[in-house]
Design an enzyme around this catalytic site. Structure first.
Site, PDB file in Angstrom:
ATOM      1  N   LYS A   8       4.818   0.132  -9.320  1.00  0.00           N
ATOM      2  CA  LYS A   8       4.876   1.541  -8.936  1.00  0.00           C
ATOM      3  C   LYS A   8       6.304   1.998  -8.679  1.00  0.00           C
ATOM      4  O   LYS A   8       6.614   3.181  -8.835  1.00  0.00           O
ATOM      5  CB  LYS A   8       3.971   1.801  -7.732  1.00  0.00           C
ATOM      6  CG  LYS A   8       4.356   1.058  -6.459  1.00  0.00           C
ATOM      7  CD  LYS A   8       5.339   1.807  -5.599  1.00  0.00           C
ATOM      8  CE  LYS A   8       5.830   0.966  -4.435  1.00  0.00           C
ATOM      9  NZ  LYS A   8       6.770   1.706  -3.567  1.00  0.00           N
ATOM     10  N   GLY A  31       0.827  -1.197   0.000  1.00  0.00           N
ATOM     11  CA  GLY A  31       0.000   0.000   0.000  1.00  0.00           C
ATOM     12  C   GLY A  31       0.858   1.241   0.000  1.00  0.00           C
ATOM     13  O   GLY A  31       2.089   1.156  -0.075  1.00  0.00           O
TER      14      GLY A  31
END
Length: 322
Positions: free
Chosen positions: A183, A128
């Site tokens: 990411k 996250g």
């Protein structure tokens, strides 16, 4: 009840251990080096990896791996991706393992698959928008634990949930795990944009196009589309591509300025991951232009200017067609 083992005393491992201990969990933080354990016991601060954050007095420290996991139901494995295999090989297979690294296995596959190949039946992944520097200070954050084993996911959620950290569960291991992988590469690209001084328009375009590239990769490997736009996908991308805390973004900026991208001894997962993803895309016929540009700039094959030009000079097309 046995203590929660957090295996790895880098910044992220320390932050998770601190957060859980603050919320009342019995936590033991394992470090590979006895000298680091001695230093942490004396100073109660992990000055090298999480400076300025005091370790709770209840947080226990050890370099004894067997002792750390003895009697535990599961352990958080919080080491860089290259260290996951050597650590898993030392753990009892009865243990549930929660993989917290945002990288790939040595062969370019998923770390969750690697754990199962080694004989671990209970596997989860935690990911996250979670900068250790902020979670260590108790700032509000949210994360996702994903596992095909729902009881394990719920147990991890219960152990880590606190007033400062919301923990969501998911059954989409692939999406949660690989969102964190992609990411990092996009954050390197964002750092190149920052280091070259290309402005906010370029940064916004990079993040938006990067999200589409993440979606293409995740869906190709069986992830759920909702996960792409969740905490471990879009959420983590925004945090890592924009934050001053992001090692990957800072590494991209350093490359653009002709500096060492791995200063301070911290692992920059995206530097290794970019090459693995570029090879995967080439082998499977997928178009990942940002990944390709970052991989070739990181390897020194292209200069940062050439990498940016490779994105800007692509053929004209409709946005929905990539």
């Amino acid at each position: 009840m046995s203590a929660l083992p957090v295996l790895g005393a880098g910044g992220w491992g320390t932050a998770l251990a601190v957060s859980a201990a603050r919320s009342g969990q019995d936590v033991v933080l394992w470090a590979r080096r006895q000298e680091l354990v001695a230093e942490l016991e004396q100073t109660r601060v992990n000055a090298d990896y999480l400076p300025g954050v005091a370790l709770p007095e209840t947080l226990r420290l050890t370099a004894d791996l067997d002792g750390a996991v003895r009697g535990a139901d599961f352990a958080l494995v919080v080491v860089p991706s290259v260290g996951v295999l050597p650590l898993l090989e030392q753990l009892p297979r009865r243990l549930g393992v929660v993989l917290c690294a945002k990288g790939l296995a040595p062969d370019g596959g998923q770390l969750t698959a690697l754990a199962r190949e080694l004989g671990f039946a209970r596997v989860a992944v935690l990911s996250g928008p979670n900068h250790a520097e902020e979670i260590g200070r108790g700032l509000p954050a949210a994360t996702v634990v994903a596992s095909a084993d729902q009881p394990l996911a719920l147990a991890v959620q219960s152990a880590l949930m606190s007033p400062a950290l919301r923990v969501y569960t998911s059954a989409d291991e692939t999406g949660v795990e690989l969102g964190g992988v992609l990411k990092n590469v996009m954050a390197l690209a964002a750092g190149l944009v920052d280091g070259l001084g290309l402005g906010d328009n370029a940064k916004a375009a990079l993040i938006t196009r990067g999200l589409r590239e993440m979606r293409r990769y995740l869906l190709a490997l069986g992830a759920q589309e909702d996960t792409v736009y969740g905490l471990s996908g879009l959420g983590d991308l925004v945090a890592t591509a924009t934050s001053r805390h992001s090692r990957n973004r800072a590494a991209g900026e350093a490359i653009a300025r002709g500096q060492n991208p791995a200063q301070g001894g911290q692992v920059v997962e995206g530097l290794r991951t970019a090459g693995l993803l570029d090879a995967w895309a080439g082998a499977h016929g997928h178009d990942l232009p940002i990944v390709r540009a970052v991989a070739r700039v990181a390897s020194g094959e292209w200069t940062p200017d050439v990498g940016i030009a490779s994105l800007m000079e692509r053929d004209a097309r409709a946005e929905e067609h990539g």
